[in-house]
Design a protein around this motif. Structure first.
Motif, PDB file in Angstrom:
ATOM      1  N   PHE A  56     -10.523 -25.673  27.531  1.00 55.67           N
ATOM      2  CA  PHE A  56      -9.565 -26.094  26.524  1.00 55.67           C
ATOM      3  C   PHE A  56      -8.719 -24.893  26.148  1.00 55.67           C
ATOM      4  N   GLY A  57      -7.573 -25.159  25.558  1.00 59.28           N
ATOM      5  CA  GLY A  57      -6.638 -24.104  25.192  1.00 59.28           C
ATOM      6  C   GLY A  57      -5.245 -24.474  25.652  1.00 59.28           C
ATOM      7  N   ASP A  58      -4.318 -23.554  25.489  1.00 57.30           N
ATOM      8  CA  ASP A  58      -2.940 -23.802  25.903  1.00 57.30           C
ATOM      9  C   ASP A  58      -2.785 -23.661  27.410  1.00 57.30           C
ATOM     10  N   ALA A  59      -3.450 -22.670  27.994  1.00 58.75           N
ATOM     11  CA  ALA A  59      -3.412 -22.444  29.434  1.00 58.75           C
ATOM     12  C   ALA A  59      -4.660 -21.684  29.825  1.00 58.75           C
ATOM     13  N   ILE A  60      -5.120 -21.880  31.045  1.00 54.77           N
ATOM     14  CA  ILE A  60      -6.323 -21.194  31.507  1.00 54.77           C
ATOM     15  C   ILE A  60      -6.073 -19.687  31.519  1.00 54.77           C
TER      16      ILE A  60
ATOM     17  N   ALA B 187     -16.602 -28.730  19.689  1.00 55.47           N
ATOM     18  CA  ALA B 187     -16.821 -30.177  19.766  1.00 55.47           C
ATOM     19  C   ALA B 187     -15.461 -30.854  19.682  1.00 55.47           C
ATOM     20  N   ARG B 188     -14.893 -31.122  20.825  1.00 59.33           N
ATOM     21  CA  ARG B 188     -13.516 -31.605  20.915  1.00 59.33           C
ATOM     22  C   ARG B 188     -13.295 -32.191  22.304  1.00 59.33           C
ATOM     23  N   THR B 189     -12.061 -32.557  22.599  1.00 64.05           N
ATOM     24  CA  THR B 189     -11.705 -33.011  23.933  1.00 64.05           C
ATOM     25  C   THR B 189     -11.349 -31.809  24.799  1.00 64.05           C
ATOM     26  N   TRP B 190     -12.024 -31.688  25.949  1.00 67.12           N
ATOM     27  CA  TRP B 190     -11.777 -30.613  26.913  1.00 67.12           C
ATOM     28  C   TRP B 190     -10.967 -31.159  28.090  1.00 67.12           C
ATOM     29  N   LYS B 191     -10.279 -30.269  28.761  1.00 70.35           N
ATOM     30  CA  LYS B 191      -9.521 -30.636  29.948  1.00 70.35           C
ATOM     31  C   LYS B 191     -10.354 -30.381  31.204  1.00 70.35           C
ATOM     32  N   VAL B 192     -10.037 -31.120  32.247  1.00 75.42           N
ATOM     33  CA  VAL B 192     -10.725 -30.987  33.522  1.00 75.42           C
ATOM     34  C   VAL B 192      -9.713 -30.544  34.571  1.00 75.42           C
ATOM     35  N   GLY B 193      -9.917 -29.369  35.115  1.00 82.35           N
ATOM     36  CA  GLY B 193      -9.062 -28.909  36.203  1.00 82.35           C
ATOM     37  C   GLY B 193      -9.654 -29.314  37.540  1.00 82.35           C
ATOM     38  N   ALA B 194      -8.811 -29.658  38.503  1.00 81.65           N
ATOM     39  CA  ALA B 194      -9.282 -30.066  39.822  1.00 81.65           C
ATOM     40  C   ALA B 194      -8.363 -29.482  40.886  1.00 81.65           C
TER      41      ALA B 194
ATOM     42  N   ASP C  66      -5.315 -17.638  29.026  1.00 82.89           N
ATOM     43  CA  ASP C  66      -4.345 -17.019  28.111  1.00 82.89           C
ATOM     44  C   ASP C  66      -4.970 -16.575  26.787  1.00 82.89           C
ATOM     45  N   GLY C  67      -6.278 -16.729  26.652  1.00 86.75           N
ATOM     46  CA  GLY C  67      -6.953 -16.281  25.441  1.00 86.75           C
ATOM     47  C   GLY C  67      -6.987 -17.293  24.318  1.00 86.75           C
ATOM     48  N   SER C  68      -6.460 -18.497  24.541  1.00 88.16           N
ATOM     49  CA  SER C  68      -6.384 -19.483  23.457  1.00 88.16           C
ATOM     50  C   SER C  68      -7.565 -20.448  23.437  1.00 88.16           C
ATOM     51  N   GLY C  69      -8.480 -20.354  24.392  1.00 87.02           N
ATOM     52  CA  GLY C  69      -9.591 -21.297  24.435  1.00 87.02           C
ATOM     53  C   GLY C  69     -10.775 -20.720  25.168  1.00 87.02           C
ATOM     54  N   TYR C  70     -11.477 -21.593  25.880  1.00 89.58           N
ATOM     55  CA  TYR C  70     -12.658 -21.168  26.624  1.00 89.58           C
ATOM     56  C   TYR C  70     -12.844 -22.079  27.828  1.00 89.58           C
ATOM     57  N   ALA C  71     -13.732 -21.681  28.755  1.00 93.26           N
ATOM     58  CA  ALA C  71     -13.901 -22.456  29.977  1.00 93.26           C
ATOM     59  C   ALA C  71     -15.311 -22.326  30.520  1.00 93.26           C
TER      60      ALA C  71
ATOM     61  N   PRO D 174     -10.849 -17.544  28.114  1.00 86.84           N
ATOM     62  CA  PRO D 174     -11.738 -18.160  29.110  1.00 86.84           C
ATOM     63  C   PRO D 174     -12.126 -17.142  30.169  1.00 86.84           C
ATOM     64  N   ALA D 175     -13.390 -17.161  30.566  1.00 91.63           N
ATOM     65  CA  ALA D 175     -13.882 -16.211  31.549  1.00 91.63           C
ATOM     66  C   ALA D 175     -13.281 -16.475  32.922  1.00 91.63           C
ATOM     67  N   ALA D 176     -13.183 -15.416  33.723  1.00 94.44           N
ATOM     68  CA  ALA D 176     -12.761 -15.578  35.105  1.00 94.44           C
ATOM     69  C   ALA D 176     -13.929 -16.107  35.918  1.00 94.44           C
ATOM     70  N   GLY D 177     -13.667 -16.870  36.950  1.00 96.85           N
ATOM     71  CA  GLY D 177     -14.735 -17.418  37.763  1.00 96.85           C
ATOM     72  C   GLY D 177     -14.178 -18.181  38.936  1.00 96.85           C
TER      73      GLY D 177
END
Length: 292
Positions: free
Chosen positions: A110-114, A159-166, A116-121, A34-37
């Motif tokens: 989505f992924g294991d952790a923001i 195309a899946r369920t994504w997580k929402v960070g707040a 960590d290279g396992s997903g995207y954001a 996931p990209a930094a931002g």
């Protein structure tokens, strides 16, 4: 090659760098981290919060960490993205603090952790949220932000369920962060066409209803035929406002739809697709047939 833009924070500003992902890797689910931002709050932002001047007079207790309440993404609906478009969605974060809420932050991932290279954001568009305090309770605010989900940054396995960070920043500088405060479905958009013929037709004659079911292919950035899907043919009488189910059919391997019905009265025919987890439902305006 498939090009993905990666955003990195550099000295408080945002810099873009291009990361190329071969199409063969993208198709089999290979992901970059996931990209930094912009997500959360820096020490400088916490220091710049309005501070204790907005706390109740005489408050002596240590600052309490704010609390997160409801987090609503896209009005509670799935995020449906076409083949070549960017979908801007609103995220509303409700948070509370004795000192009031100064700001909020969000991320879709989505992924294991923001990181960590396992997903995207996808990150928020704004530097700061728009926060409005509840009319009867200044300690609770609902803050809104937007996130743009770009089809050019997606591959089909997204195309899946994504997580929402707040995250929320209180006026006293305290922060709460919850990386998985909720979930939302990101779905591929589908389209369907219909044609009922002949027009007009004699009563008791045969009407042939055809059409095509397609869905967004994020790997190819175009719509492709969606085969072996259950689709329902519906009919609405000319004098009615409600459609009723006529029969179910399966789309061909290329997404083609075809069936026949007997002509009984004037009315409209349409296809109705109910969708699956990865693909949004769709229907189409009815095609009118005049029965003589």
């Amino acid at each position: 090659m498939r090009i993905r833009a990666t955003v990195a924070a550099v000295s408080g500003a945002l810099a873009l760098s291009a990361l190329a992902v071969p199409a063969s890797q993208a198709a089999d689910g290979h992901r970059d981290a996931p990209a930094a931002g912009k997500y959360g709050f820096s020490a400088q932002e916490r220091t710049a919060a309005p501070k204790a001047g907005q706390r109740a007079l005489g408050a002596k207790a240590a600052n309490a960490v704010p609390t997160l309440g409801k987090v609503v993404v896209n009005g509670g609906k799935p995020i449906v993205v076409g083949s070549t478009n960017a979908k801007k969605v609103t995220i509303a974060i409700t948070a509370s603090s004795d000192s009031g809420i100064a700001d909020a932050s969000t991320i879709l991932w989505f992924g294991d952790a923001i990181g960590d290279g396992s997903g995207y954001a996808f990150f928020q568009n704004e530097e700061a949220a728009t926060c409005k305090a509840a009319p009867a309770n200044a300690t609770t605010s609902t803050c809104t932000l937007t996130v743009t989900v770009d089809s050019l940054e997606l591959i089909n396995t997204d195309a899946r369920t994504w997580k929402v960070g707040a995250a929320a920043l209180a006026n006293d500088g305290e922060v709460v962060v919850k990386d998985a405060s909720g979930t939302v479905k990101v779905q591929r958009q589908s389209k369907v066409t219909v044609n009922a013929a002949p027009e007009p037709v004699k009563k008791g004659g045969t009407i042939t209803v055809t059409g095509s079911l397609t869905r967004a292919d994020w790997d190819k950035n175009k719509y492709v035929g969606f085969g072996t899907q259950s689709v329902v043919l519906q009919f609405r009488k000319k004098t009615s406002t409600a459609y009723t189910n006529v029969k179910g059919v399966k789309s061909s391997s290329t997404g083609a739809l075809k069936t026949t019905v007997k002509a009984t009265e004037d009315g409209y025919y349409r296809w109705n697709y109910l969708g699956i987890a990865s693909t949004a439902p769709v229907t189409v305006a009815g095609d009118f047939v005049d029965v003589k």
